[in-house]
Enzyme design. Structure first.
Site, PDB file in Angstrom:
ATOM      1  CB  THR A  98      -0.918   0.010   1.227  1.00 21.42           C
ATOM      2  OG1 THR A  98      -1.757  -1.148   1.187  1.00 21.42           O
ATOM      3  CG2 THR A  98      -1.799   1.261   1.230  1.00 21.42           C
ATOM      4  CE  LYS A 173      -5.326  -1.567   1.835  1.00 23.53           C
ATOM      5  NZ  LYS A 173      -4.003  -2.202   1.872  1.00 23.53           N
ATOM      6  CE  LYS A 241       2.285   2.208   4.609  1.00 28.75           C
ATOM      7  NZ  LYS A 241       1.735   1.273   3.572  1.00 28.75           N
TER       8      LYS A 241
END
Length: 295
Positions: A98, A173, A241
């Site tokens: 990701t 995502k 993150k």
């Protein structure tokens, strides 16, 4: 291209499970991880250790990467021993990390300059989805390459879809993580409220999980909290993150996401308190520092 020889870089919590599924499906695997011991079980199953990403790429037809942060992706592809430091003619590159849409586009552009293609293919489903081969895989990039790799994706995915051009997998995502942010904070506050009200928590989870409040976080992480299991199906630091990437992209597009911003602040607080290597369910520790209700 037979695409029977696969390179896999990054064999952490989820990557190792994906590699096991690929080995079981009959693919030949070259593997690399910064901590070599994390590949020991895979080598015992037939995977072949390579010394660096460059060697993995040189000896594989399709190369998957699944590392931690965008900086790790950058190093894996562009470093002195990175994927692009060797001849990649005829290969397909797939980043399952990701990461940022902009980095996915940069990799795709570099791949195109070298006459090959790359895909960004982040996944959702956590450690259980990886173990069970039921991940959801969101793919951006060249459509023809995607079609070629569908049989490989289906080995470890319950659902796989092509989302669009390079970066589209990462954008999908981010949409996924925005939703997860809401379900994680909701599940955590549900437990805090129910405990303070004197309810039996396992019974509450069973009840509301059978109604309109049902969601993946509630079903999978609620019981872990009650067992005081904070092992990382997905690291809190990695989720933070992801939320930062989602909010950076949102700002770039000129939209405000206040609920996601608040979730980011909560996970920042969690990591500041030293729980960054716990799973995302450790968010409950902002209320229950020991992981269980306090007397």
């Amino acid at each position: 291209m037979s695409m029977k020889t696969i390179g896999f870089i990054g064999t952490g919590v989820m990557g190792a499970s994906v590699v096991k599924h690929l080995l079981k499906a009959g693919y030949e695997l070259n593997v690399y991880n910064r901590t070599k011991t994390k590949t020991d079980a895979l080598i015992a199953l037939g995977a072949v250790w390579q010394e660096n990403p460059r060697e993995v790429a040189a000896k594989s037809e399709v190369v998957f990467t699944m590392v931690g942060y965008p900086s790790d992706v950058e190093e894996t592809y562009y470093g002195p021993l990175g994927i692009f430091s060797t001849d990649v003619t005829g290969k397909v590159l797939v980043d399952m990390t990701t990461s940022t849409p902009s980095l996915a586009i940069k990799i795709a552009d570099t791949a195109r300059e070298k006459g090959i293609t790359s895909l960004d293919a982040p996944v959702s489903g956590g450690d259980l989805g990886a173990q069970n081969g039921t991940l959801t895989t969101m793919v951006g990039g060249d459509r023809n390459s995607y079609e070629q790799l569908v049989p490989i994706f289906e080995v470890f995915s319950a659902k796989v879809n092509h989302q669009g051009a390079a970066g589209a997998g990462q954008h999908t995502k981010m949409a996924n993580q925005i939703m997860i942010a809401g379900t994680m904070t909701g599940m955590t506050e549900l437990l805090v409220y129910a405990e303070k009200a004197g309810l039996e928590l396992a019974k509450v989870l069973d009840t509301v999980g059978g109604g309109s409040a049902a969601n993946w976080s509630l079903t999978n992480y609620g019981p872990r909290i009650l067992r005081e299991d904070f092992s990382p199906g997905f690291f809190a630091k990695h989720f933070l993150k992801d939320l930062k990437i989602a909010l950076d992209e949102s700002a770039r597009m000129g939209i405000a996401l206040p609920a996601t911003e608040r979730a980011k602040e909560l996970y920042e607080k969690l990591t500041e308190q030293g729980f960054e290597n716990d799973g995302t369910q450790a968010l409950i520790k902002l209320w229950w520092p020991t992981g269980k209700p306090q007397d």
